[in-house]
Design an enzyme around this catalytic site. Structure first.
Site, PDB file in Angstrom:
ATOM      1  N   LEU A 135       0.756  -1.163   0.002  1.00  0.00           N
ATOM      2  CA  LEU A 135       0.178  -0.062   0.061  1.00  0.00           C
ATOM      3  C   LEU A 135       0.917   1.319  -0.188  1.00  0.00           C
ATOM      4  O   LEU A 135       2.049   1.187   0.467  1.00  0.00           O
ATOM      5  CB  LEU A 135      -0.912  -0.205   1.224  1.00  0.00           C
ATOM      6  CG  LEU A 135      -2.152  -1.275   1.135  1.00  0.00           C
ATOM      7  CD1 LEU A 135      -2.175  -1.775   2.676  1.00  0.00           C
ATOM      8  CD2 LEU A 135      -3.089  -0.758   0.507  1.00  0.00           C
ATOM      9  N   PRO A 136       0.357   2.365  -0.584  1.00  0.00           N
ATOM     10  CA  PRO A 136       1.238   3.569  -0.791  1.00  0.00           C
ATOM     11  C   PRO A 136       1.547   4.377   0.577  1.00  0.00           C
ATOM     12  O   PRO A 136       2.621   4.908   0.417  1.00  0.00           O
ATOM     13  CB  PRO A 136       0.357   4.443  -1.589  1.00  0.00           C
ATOM     14  CG  PRO A 136      -1.035   3.928  -1.315  1.00  0.00           C
ATOM     15  CD  PRO A 136      -1.077   2.536  -1.231  1.00  0.00           C
TER      16      PRO A 136
ATOM     17  N   THR B  65       5.984   0.662   2.032  1.00  0.00           N
ATOM     18  CA  THR B  65       6.993   1.515   2.595  1.00  0.00           C
ATOM     19  C   THR B  65       6.443   2.694   3.329  1.00  0.00           C
ATOM     20  O   THR B  65       5.741   3.548   2.928  1.00  0.00           O
ATOM     21  CB  THR B  65       7.944   1.825   1.651  1.00  0.00           C
ATOM     22  OG1 THR B  65       8.586   1.010   0.993  1.00  0.00           O
ATOM     23  CG2 THR B  65       8.925   2.871   2.283  1.00  0.00           C
TER      24      THR B  65
ATOM     25  N   LYS C 160      14.721   0.064   3.814  1.00  0.00           N
ATOM     26  CA  LYS C 160      14.150   0.799   2.646  1.00  0.00           C
ATOM     27  C   LYS C 160      14.287   2.184   2.407  1.00  0.00           C
ATOM     28  O   LYS C 160      14.708   2.683   1.471  1.00  0.00           O
ATOM     29  CB  LYS C 160      12.612   0.210   2.581  1.00  0.00           C
ATOM     30  CG  LYS C 160      11.772   0.625   1.279  1.00  0.00           C
ATOM     31  CD  LYS C 160      12.427   0.310   0.304  1.00  0.00           C
ATOM     32  CE  LYS C 160      11.755   0.771  -1.003  1.00  0.00           C
ATOM     33  NZ  LYS C 160      10.417   0.620  -1.369  1.00  0.00           N
TER      34      LYS C 160
ATOM     35  N   LYS D  25       7.143  10.762  -0.808  1.00  0.00           N
ATOM     36  CA  LYS D  25       6.822  10.231   0.508  1.00  0.00           C
ATOM     37  C   LYS D  25       7.743   9.582   1.280  1.00  0.00           C
ATOM     38  O   LYS D  25       8.086   9.747   2.547  1.00  0.00           O
ATOM     39  CB  LYS D  25       5.437   9.294   0.412  1.00  0.00           C
ATOM     40  CG  LYS D  25       5.045   8.528   1.433  1.00  0.00           C
ATOM     41  CD  LYS D  25       5.577   7.164   1.861  1.00  0.00           C
ATOM     42  CE  LYS D  25       5.152   6.280   0.583  1.00  0.00           C
ATOM     43  NZ  LYS D  25       5.831   4.753   0.636  1.00  0.00           N
TER      44      LYS D  25
END
Length: 285
Positions: free
Chosen positions: A51-52, A82, A158, A233
């Site tokens: 998911l974003p 992430t 990440k 983001k």
């Protein structure tokens, strides 16, 4: 594995694309389209999510129709989003407290890596057993499955990786733009960089200059790939983490400002993050 796929996505086009690709594969496993995340948890013992952003993960896992309301003690969740490390750990711990298991496994390698099943998964898991179980699934999609440590450690790896990726993409874009304006042929310059000390992942696999490489976003008007909004983001997550730990991140701070600008620009907000090259070329004096 002879089990079926249970799918849920609010993006119907993504579901249709998956079904189309799956229908042409050798396995042709049956597909069930769920109506909510809770139905996915009820019908699937192993669930992979991507998911974003943090609020989406919280809603999908902990919301009214969330996965948490359909799990049992055999449920195993792999979240490849992430997101903020604290949110990732909180969600995982709530799932674990309900009797199921969960790991974080953010991913790197882009669309090219996904299509070639050569992705890298950075795994944060509470136990070696959880990591081994996750690896048996993730190895179908990636070639590098790395146990980074406890819950949340995959998220740390990440954001560090993507911080470097964004910095190096801007550096490569400035380099390509300068060399071309000084008269070098783009493919020649790329070959020189990739056989010299300036070589990096972006120069070798993801060149931002149109026409240098096929099957990368720069050769299809920067469509697809990893969007500027997602990169902005991820950089915000990195900067927030740096502020919390008092780590000095000078280049990352400037890079975050650049991608924050691109992510809010009508001409670039939906483009791949390599479109920074286009912006530099277009705005050169």
């Amino acid at each position: 594995m002879n089990s079926s796929f249970v799918l849920y996505d609010i993006n119907k086009a993504a579901l249709e694309k998956f079904i189309s690709i799956q229908s042409k594969s050798l396995s042709q496993k049956p597909i069930h389209l769920a109506k909510s995340p809770v139905e996915v948890a009820e019908k699937a013992s192993t669930v992979i999510t991507m998911l974003p952003d943090s609020p989406f993960v919280q809603e999908v896992y902990l919301g009214k129709d969330g996965l948490i309301n359909g799990l049992d003690n055999s449920s195993f969740f792999i979240d490849s989003s992430t997101i903020d490390q604290s949110v990732s750990k909180d969600v995982a711990n709530q799932i674990i407290n309900k009797g199921a298991r969960q790991i974080d496994a953010p991913v790197s390698g882009g669309v090219v890596g996904a299509e070639a099943a050569t992705l890298t998964f950075m795994v944060g898991a509470a136990s070696e057993d959880d990591f081994i179980k996750a690896k048996s699934y993730l190895s179908h999609m990636g070639k590098n499955i790395v146990h980074c440590g406890n819950l949340g450690s995959g998220q740390i790896a990440k954001i560090c990786n993507n911080m470097l990726l964004a910095i190096s993409m801007i550096g490569l874009s400035e380099t390509m733009n300068l060399g071309i304006k000084l008269g070098l042929e783009p493919k020649l310059l790329s070959e020189i960089l990739n056989s010299s000390s300036g070589q990096c992942w972006s120069s070798e696999k993801y060149n931002p200059c149109p026409g240098v490489m096929s099957n990368v976003p720069s050769s299809r008007n920067y469509e697809g790939g990893f969007g500027n909004k997602l990169m902005a983001k991820d950089l915000r997550l990195a900067i927030n983490a740096a502020n919390l730990t008092q780590a000095t991140v000078i280049l990352a701070s400037v890079t975050q400002q650049i991608y924050n600008f691109l992510s809010k620009s009508p001409d670039y907000e939906s483009k791949d993050f390599s479109s920074i090259y286009k912006w530099l070329d277009k705005n050169g004096k």
